[in-house]
Write an enzyme that holds these catalytic residues in place. Structure first.
Site, short mmCIF file in Angstrom:
data_model
loop_
_atom_site.label_atom_id
_atom_site.label_comp_id
_atom_site.label_asym_id
_atom_site.label_seq_id
_atom_site.Cartn_x
_atom_site.Cartn_y
_atom_site.Cartn_z
N ASP A 231 2.74 2.28 -7.54
CA ASP A 231 1.77 3.26 -7.95
C ASP A 231 1.85 3.26 -9.44
O ASP A 231 1.79 2.43 -10.39
CB ASP A 231 2.52 4.51 -7.48
CG ASP A 231 2.32 5.84 -8.08
OD1 ASP A 231 1.48 7.11 -7.50
OD2 ASP A 231 2.50 6.68 -9.02
N GLU A 274 -2.21 0.12 -8.31
CA GLU A 274 -2.98 1.57 -7.31
C GLU A 274 -3.96 1.82 -9.05
O GLU A 274 -3.14 1.91 -9.88
CB GLU A 274 -2.45 2.98 -6.99
CG GLU A 274 -3.30 3.33 -7.04
CD GLU A 274 -2.64 4.70 -7.60
OE1 GLU A 274 -3.44 5.63 -7.08
OE2 GLU A 274 -1.69 5.70 -8.56
#
Ligand code: NOJ
Length: 540
Positions: A231, A274
């Site tokens: 993330d 990401e």
């Protein structure tokens, strides 16, 4: 414990022990073994919304385990499953929020989703079917309720003060994507939290933090997880305001250190970043492919620009944005880098909403995703045309398994969120047995991709579709002695294109989303392709 787990455990114990040792300069570079992931089709799952096993209206790990046959039944001979090779679990660690991107315990499963034992059972059941499982690892920040932050915030002299990023004043930095404030006041000091005050950023300049995060990774890999979706990967370390808040040298250095550590103990573990940014910046996150095949930093990053280009192209009927993004990727990614294309995810409006539920456009978008190079990621429900736009909870609604029951096959209780509009047809049961459904198309294309070396792992050469044929995207992909010609017609009218000098004597139609696609391969290759059709030919 089976042999795979035993040998993994031994290598991981050695590796954990190595955490305490200062690496010596002559240590050889560890290589990754990621052939399982390169070209595989992945499926992103919001556990809360996928399947509920206990009737509380909240999806859980046991519910997901009960639906694995839908994803891949482990039998290559059947065609009634989606045949995905890997799943990405959105955050499953303990967290106070519905989405889970604010962790309170990196070593526990959110009790609403189940237990560590449920996680182990899910892994075992997935692995039996040949499905790999990667988990969301959210390390840029924790929850402000995480004991680390509570301790850090307790006093400027706390031994964990430096685990987060504190200063005496607010320098006024804004969110780098043009949002709000990033320094949050607490007891007369300010801490940095790029997303919001409830998500304080960890301080990756602190060696103890880096070690703690490696231990978290080791814990999940030892349990059998096959890797991580990382993330907010470009946000770890900030050097100053604006551009200096993202993609910094320190962030790249940490990912190289982390990736080397993971490769050493678990060479088959995948890391997918990401990095929601431009192609040139994403390219940097692969690092160098010279010493480590696939890259010495993150072996995969999601291709956000390509997602935008695909949707824009399908919406407008003009393939130019895809052609130019693919050219940028070819120019900027290091040789041998593996792309991770997708159409939408839990942060972006769903494809069916973006493309206005036009079945032809949804088919074209799916065919593009599943024929391009890299490892395609499907967001749960995309395969049945599930709708949903901002705000985020509407993009993360329960999976519509059927339209017969009030709980839609998702739960026997009351779903934690209402279903999206359009469930009458956008549901698994309605589409499962219809050969012309979107779901059937996904199934066929994923199966075809898995069995075709060229589609799964091949090179790509984009063909010149000719002046006036901007509605076409045509390319050849080649690997393992197989060569395929793929043509997507994004427009609504039939087109004849070519001739292309492909040195082919035969073109065998493998797949077409509509009838009437023809190719002539004697001499130069020419194709005629109806509007809103994608076709794949094997060239000999
Ligand atoms: C990106 C995630 O995809 C998003 O859903 C989340 O809110 C932020 N990172 C913060 O973790």
């Amino acid at each position: 414990m089976n042999r795979r787990r035993t040998s993994l455990l031994i290598s991981l114990l050695t590796w954990l022990a190595a955490l305490a040792v200062i690496p010596c300069a002559a240590e050889p570079v560890a290589h990754q073994r990621l052939s399982w992931a390169r070209g595989a089709t992945f499926y992103e799952i919001f556990v809360r919304s996928f399947a509920d096993s206990d009737g509380d209206g909240i999806g859980d790990l046991r519910g997901l385990t009960s639906k694995l046959d839908y994803l891949n039944d482990g039998n290559p001979a059947t065609t009634t499953d989606l045949d995905v090779e890997a799943i990405w679990l959105m955050p499953v660690f303990d967290s106070p929020s519905d989405h889970g991107y604010d962790t309170t315990d990196y070593y526990a499963i959110n009790p609403q989703y189940g237990t560590l034992a449920d996680f182990d059972s899910l892994l075992a059941a997935a692995h039996r079917r040949g499905i790999r499982v990667i988990v969301d690892l959210v390390i840029n920040h924790t929850s402000n309720r995480h004991p680390w932050f509570v301790e850090s915030a307790s006093s400027p002299s706390s031994p964990m003060r430096d685990w987060y990023v504190w200063r005496a004043d607010d320098p006024g930095w804004r969110q780098p994507w043009g949002g709000g404030r990033t320094w949050h006041r607490m007891d007369g000091a300010y801490y940095y939290g790029v997303f919001w005050g409830g998500m304080p950023d960890l301080n990756f300049n602190n060696a103890e933090v880096r070690l703690a995060i490696k231990q978290v990774a080791a814990f999940w890999l030892m349990r059998g997880a096959d890797g991580f979706r990382l993330d907010a990967a470009r946000h770890l370390i900030e050097d100053g305001p604006g551009e200096q808040q993202v993609n910094t040298p320190g962030t790249h250095a940490f990912w190289k250190e982390f990736a080397a550590y993971v490769r050493k103990g678990a060479p088959e573990a995948l890391l997918v970043g990401e990095n929601w940014t431009s192609t040139d910046q994403i390219a940097q996150f692969y690092g160098s492919t010279e010493t480590v095949a696939g890259g010495d930093e993150l072996p995969m990053s999601f291709n956000f620009p390509l997602a935008g280009s695909i949707l824009q192209a399908v919406r407008s009927g003009d393939a130019t944005p895809i052609v130019s993004t693919l050219a940028n990727v070819a120019r900027l990614y290091p040789p041998g880098a593996c792309d991770a294309p997708f159409l939408s995810n839990h942060d972006t409006p769903r494809v069916a909403t973006e493309l206005g539920s036009d079945g032809r456009k949804l088919r074209t978008a799916a065919a593009l995703l599943l024929t391009l190079p890299g490892s395609p990621f499907i967001y749960y429900g995309e395969e049945v045309g599930l709708e949903g736009g901002k705000p985020d909870p509407n993009i993360r609604t329960p999976m519509p398994w059927n339209d017969r029951e009030p709980g839609g096959g998702f739960t026997t209780g009351r779903p934690w969120r209402p279903f999206s509009e359009g469930r009458a047809q956008a549901n698994v049961e309605w589409q499962a047995d219809s050969p012309s459904s979107l779901l059937s198309q996904y199934r066929r294309l994923i199966h075809l991709r898995a069995s075709s070396p060229a589609l799964r792992n091949g090179s790509i050469a984009v063909l010149d579709a000719g002046e006036g044929n901007r509605q076409l995207l045509a390319f050849v992909r080649e690997a393992g002695g197989e060569r395929v010609l793929v043509v997507h017609n994004l427009g609504l009218t039939a087109v004849t294109a070519g001739p292309w000098d492909l040195h082919a004597s035969e073109a065998k139609l493998l797949y077409a989303t509509a009838g009437g696609a023809t190719a002539r391969a004697k001499g130069d290759t020419r194709v005629t392709i109806p509007g809103a059709c994608s076709a794949i030919w094997r060239l000999k």
